[in-house]
Design a protein around this motif. Structure first.
Motif, mmCIF file in Angstrom:
data_model
loop_
_atom_site.group_PDB
_atom_site.id
_atom_site.type_symbol
_atom_site.label_atom_id
_atom_site.label_comp_id
_atom_site.label_asym_id
_atom_site.label_seq_id
_atom_site.Cartn_x
_atom_site.Cartn_y
_atom_site.Cartn_z
ATOM 1 N N ASP A 218 0.790 -1.079 -0.116
ATOM 2 C CA ASP A 218 -0.087 -0.099 0.017
ATOM 3 C C ASP A 218 0.936 1.233 -0.037
ATOM 4 O OD1 ASP A 218 0.861 0.068 2.581
ATOM 5 O OD2 ASP A 218 -0.983 -0.421 3.407
ATOM 6 N N GLU A 219 2.296 1.234 0.182
ATOM 7 C CA GLU A 219 3.256 2.185 -0.093
ATOM 8 C C GLU A 219 3.403 2.783 -1.448
ATOM 9 O OE1 GLU A 219 6.501 0.781 1.980
ATOM 10 O OE2 GLU A 219 5.874 1.552 3.882
ATOM 11 N N VAL A 220 2.798 1.702 -2.545
ATOM 12 C CA VAL A 220 3.253 2.033 -3.773
ATOM 13 C C VAL A 220 2.360 2.973 -4.377
ATOM 14 C CG1 VAL A 220 3.677 0.845 -5.842
ATOM 15 C CG2 VAL A 220 4.407 -0.165 -3.781
ATOM 16 N N ASP A 221 2.693 3.909 -5.254
ATOM 17 C CA ASP A 221 1.768 4.638 -6.003
ATOM 18 C C ASP A 221 1.684 4.082 -7.411
ATOM 19 O OD1 ASP A 221 0.545 6.404 -7.630
ATOM 20 O OD2 ASP A 221 2.117 8.264 -7.199
ATOM 21 N N LEU A 222 0.425 3.267 -7.558
ATOM 22 C CA LEU A 222 0.175 2.565 -8.684
ATOM 23 C C LEU A 222 0.207 3.297 -9.953
ATOM 24 C CD1 LEU A 222 -1.949 -0.258 -7.312
ATOM 25 C CD2 LEU A 222 0.638 -0.298 -7.681
ATOM 26 N N GLN A 223 0.013 4.761 -9.854
ATOM 27 C CA GLN A 223 -0.134 5.595 -10.967
ATOM 28 C C GLN A 223 1.232 6.047 -11.476
ATOM 29 O OE1 GLN A 223 -3.186 6.527 -12.383
ATOM 30 N NE2 GLN A 223 -3.955 5.183 -10.987
ATOM 31 N N TYR A 224 2.318 5.819 -10.677
ATOM 32 C CA TYR A 224 3.776 6.304 -10.899
ATOM 33 C C TYR A 224 4.464 4.947 -11.337
ATOM 34 C CZ TYR A 224 8.413 7.911 -10.509
ATOM 35 O OH TYR A 224 9.837 7.936 -10.854
ATOM 36 N N PHE A 225 4.461 3.931 -10.812
ATOM 37 C CA PHE A 225 5.495 3.062 -10.934
ATOM 38 C C PHE A 225 4.810 2.102 -11.951
ATOM 39 C CE2 PHE A 225 6.579 4.018 -6.864
ATOM 40 C CZ PHE A 225 7.930 4.044 -6.950
ATOM 41 N N LYS A 226 5.648 1.915 -13.124
ATOM 42 C CA LYS A 226 5.216 1.004 -14.357
ATOM 43 C C LYS A 226 4.966 -0.483 -13.998
ATOM 44 C CE LYS A 226 5.108 4.472 -17.010
ATOM 45 N NZ LYS A 226 3.968 5.239 -17.624
ATOM 46 N N ALA A 227 5.719 -0.899 -12.835
ATOM 47 C CA ALA A 227 5.626 -2.569 -12.756
ATOM 48 C C ALA A 227 6.108 -2.573 -11.219
ATOM 49 C CB ALA A 227 6.688 -3.172 -13.621
#
Length: 259
Positions: A218-227
């Motif tokens: 849940d720390e990961v910005d899925l809009q920014y990271f491609k994978a």
């Protein structure tokens, strides 16, 4: 959606790798004998007329008397790594009829006639030919010629990350292809590690700038990271696979593996 599958490494970390050193000429047989002395567990395959050159070796010797191409099916079936002291072009023609997939084919390497270069030809990552090339090159004082993008770019090999630690890869093959492209193209990639050993980065250099590590998904910005590379023992909901569509690869360390 494609159902995730678990891709097992070609060889378990504790299973001995079956290696054969192959030559079809006298000079090649002499080179093979020299390398065999440094690899006593490896088998040797040479023409019957060159078998006397193998005298004094403790290696198993397979001496063939017919056409060498007739030996290829057995070599593919019996060995995990095939090291040829044969020209690259000839090896390509010899192995072509026997190729299946990178998950099944053995590692295939070529050593040039002067023993200056060791070239992984087939199954560099999953089949272990890249690692074997580095081992053989060190023994010969040669240069390993690695052409896979993650090795050249010194970044994460998505398809075999954590293999030496016993990790299993869980993802559709298309995900591994897509995520590997994001990694080698330098796009932002998140590594989420919730379990398993943290000693998965084996290179002497720092992690590439496009790789960012997290301890929780849940720390990961899925809009920014491609994978996302997710190291976890948690069950991944189908909805999550759908949400990340070809952007997710999951790794399963052995239960109870120390950090």
């Amino acid at each position: 959606m494609t159902t995730p599958v678990t891709l097992h490494a070609a060889h378990d970390a504790d299973t001995p790798v079956r290696v054969v050193l192959v030559a079809i000429t006298k000079h090649g047989a002499q080179q093979t004998a020299a390398l065999a002395r440094q690899m006593p567990a490896a088998s040797v395959c040479v023409a019957e007329k060159f078998a006397p050159l193998m005298e004094g070796l403790h290696n198993p010797v397979r001496a063939y008397s017919g056409a060498f191409r007739d030996e290829m099916e057995a070599l593919f079936a019996d060995f995990d790594q095939i090291v040829f002291f044969v020209s690259l072009g000839a090896v390509v023609r010899l192995i072509a009829p026997h190729l299946k997939s990178k998950d099944e084919d053995p590692g295939v390497l070529v050593v040039d006639d002067a023993a200056q270069f060791v070239i992984p030809v087939l199954s560099g990552h999953v089949g272990g030919a890249n690692a074997m090339a580095e081992t053989v090159a060190a023994m010969l004082g040669a240069t390993p010629v690695l052409t896979t993008a993650s090795d050249v770019g010194k970044t994460i090999p998505v398809d075999i990350l954590g293999r030496e630690l016993g990790w299993k890869v869980e993802a559709p093959k298309i995900n591994i292809t897509r995520v590997s492209a994001h990694v080698v193209n330098g796009e932002p990639v998140a590594v989420v590690q919730e379990t398993g050993s943290h000693h998965w980065w084996t290179r002497s250099t720092a992690l590439p700038a496009n790789i960012h590590t997290f301890t929780r998904f849940d720390e990961v910005d899925l809009q920014y990271f491609k994978a996302v590379l997710w190291i976890t023992d948690a069950e991944i909901p189908v909805a999550r696979w759908v949400e990340l569509h070809e952007r997710l690869v999951v790794y399963r360390p052995p239960l109870g593996q120390a950090a």
